[in-house]
Design a protein around this motif. Sequence first.
Motif, PDB file in Angstrom:
ATOM      1  N   UNK A  97       0.823  -0.925  -0.209  1.00  0.00           N
ATOM      2  CA  UNK A  97      -0.251  -0.349   0.329  1.00  0.00           C
ATOM      3  C   UNK A  97       0.874   1.277  -0.092  1.00  0.00           C
ATOM      4  N   UNK A  98       0.572   1.893  -1.247  1.00  0.00           N
ATOM      5  CA  UNK A  98       2.325   2.991  -1.285  1.00  0.00           C
ATOM      6  C   UNK A  98       1.155   4.119  -1.132  1.00  0.00           C
ATOM      7  N   UNK A 117       2.856   0.274 -13.452  1.00  0.00           N
ATOM      8  CA  UNK A 117       2.164  -0.574 -13.102  1.00  0.00           C
ATOM      9  C   UNK A 117       1.909  -1.394 -11.912  1.00  0.00           C
ATOM     10  N   UNK A 118       2.509  -1.202 -11.465  1.00  0.00           N
ATOM     11  CA  UNK A 118       3.223  -1.969 -10.194  1.00  0.00           C
ATOM     12  C   UNK A 118       2.706  -1.104  -8.262  1.00  0.00           C
ATOM     13  N   UNK A 119       3.433   0.437  -9.174  1.00  0.00           N
ATOM     14  CA  UNK A 119       3.678   1.260  -8.457  1.00  0.00           C
ATOM     15  C   UNK A 119       2.416   1.838  -8.580  1.00  0.00           C
ATOM     16  N   UNK A 124      -3.044   3.071  -5.816  1.00  0.00           N
ATOM     17  CA  UNK A 124      -4.613   3.000  -6.183  1.00  0.00           C
ATOM     18  C   UNK A 124      -5.643   3.782  -4.862  1.00  0.00           C
ATOM     19  N   UNK A 125      -6.266   5.084  -4.880  1.00  0.00           N
ATOM     20  CA  UNK A 125      -6.096   5.696  -6.087  1.00  0.00           C
ATOM     21  C   UNK A 125      -5.135   7.485  -5.991  1.00  0.00           C
ATOM     22  N   UNK A 126      -3.923   7.176  -4.582  1.00  0.00           N
ATOM     23  CA  UNK A 126      -3.581   8.366  -4.108  1.00  0.00           C
ATOM     24  C   UNK A 126      -2.418   8.292  -5.353  1.00  0.00           C
ATOM     25  N   UNK A 127      -1.857   7.314  -6.223  1.00  0.00           N
ATOM     26  CA  UNK A 127      -0.410   8.119  -6.895  1.00  0.00           C
ATOM     27  C   UNK A 127      -1.461   8.415  -7.711  1.00  0.00           C
ATOM     28  N   UNK A 128      -0.352   9.564  -8.641  1.00  0.00           N
ATOM     29  CA  UNK A 128      -1.283  10.559  -9.704  1.00  0.00           C
ATOM     30  C   UNK A 128       0.197  10.428  -9.998  1.00  0.00           C
ATOM     31  N   UNK A 129       1.311  10.282 -10.548  1.00  0.00           N
ATOM     32  CA  UNK A 129       2.500  10.309 -11.080  1.00  0.00           C
ATOM     33  C   UNK A 129       3.334   8.448 -10.943  1.00  0.00           C
ATOM     34  N   UNK A 130       4.076   8.345 -11.919  1.00  0.00           N
ATOM     35  CA  UNK A 130       5.698   7.601 -11.632  1.00  0.00           C
ATOM     36  C   UNK A 130       6.018   7.784 -12.770  1.00  0.00           C
ATOM     37  N   UNK A 179      10.870   9.297 -17.821  1.00  0.00           N
ATOM     38  CA  UNK A 179       9.110   9.522 -18.395  1.00  0.00           C
ATOM     39  C   UNK A 179       8.952   9.316 -17.308  1.00  0.00           C
ATOM     40  N   UNK A 180       7.386   9.456 -17.421  1.00  0.00           N
ATOM     41  CA  UNK A 180       6.604  10.097 -16.392  1.00  0.00           C
ATOM     42  C   UNK A 180       4.840   9.417 -16.687  1.00  0.00           C
ATOM     43  N   UNK A 181       4.281   7.933 -15.706  1.00  0.00           N
ATOM     44  CA  UNK A 181       2.857   8.098 -16.307  1.00  0.00           C
ATOM     45  C   UNK A 181       2.113   8.818 -15.135  1.00  0.00           C
ATOM     46  N   UNK A 182       1.210   8.675 -16.151  1.00  0.00           N
ATOM     47  CA  UNK A 182       0.266   9.881 -15.312  1.00  0.00           C
ATOM     48  C   UNK A 182      -1.469   9.480 -14.620  1.00  0.00           C
ATOM     49  N   UNK A 183      -1.170   8.698 -13.692  1.00  0.00           N
ATOM     50  CA  UNK A 183      -2.728   8.599 -13.242  1.00  0.00           C
ATOM     51  C   UNK A 183      -4.546   8.704 -14.836  1.00  0.00           C
ATOM     52  N   UNK A 184      -4.509   7.554 -14.608  1.00  0.00           N
ATOM     53  CA  UNK A 184      -5.976   8.528 -15.139  1.00  0.00           C
ATOM     54  C   UNK A 184      -7.023   9.144 -14.329  1.00  0.00           C
TER      55      UNK A 184
END
Length: 184
Positions: A97-98, A117-119, A124-130, A179-184
């Motif tokens: 639980x991150x 995707x693991x992070x 969820x639902x808190x992480x917005x960016x990786x 690179x960065x991923x943004x949560x939908x």
Amino acid sequence: MPKLILIEGLRKYEGISEVDALSNALQLMKKSCDGRRARHLKIIPHRAKNKKDFIRWLQKETDFLHISAHGERENGITTLKITQRSKITPDQIKKLTINARVVFVNACQQAHDDMANAFLTAGKPKIQYYIAPKVDVPFDEAFIVALLFYKKAFIEKRKRLSYALKYVYKLKDIRTNYWYWESP
């Protein structure tokens, strides 16, 4: 009050602590820049003693979680080396639980879908960016990218973190591709 946790796993080969260097530089920036903007930023550096300690710190409540370690990609699986004898895989991270809004992994080869995707799943639902580098990254460049990113994000308070990362990319000497991923 925004909080930044800096976790150091396996130290870089250079024998320098990225976490200590980032913590000291950001503390200095807080004091030398317009301190009113960042005076409430809480910076917490931590050197992981072992895998259990590393996992415990991954799950602490924070706004930003910065991980400094070694990374590798073998047989299509991304791993983080966190001590001399231990590593953590995307499957292990998914089970955690991150509690961070942003996860910045400053370790080689961590910008792959399995780790991102693991992070994002563990947060969820808190992480917005990786945020992470896709390829091997030299220590000095990793430090500079992280420092300038946090400077823009905290000291200058950019509303969208993608702008902070784009600022770093505009610098001529930065060659590493983060690179960065943004949560939908």
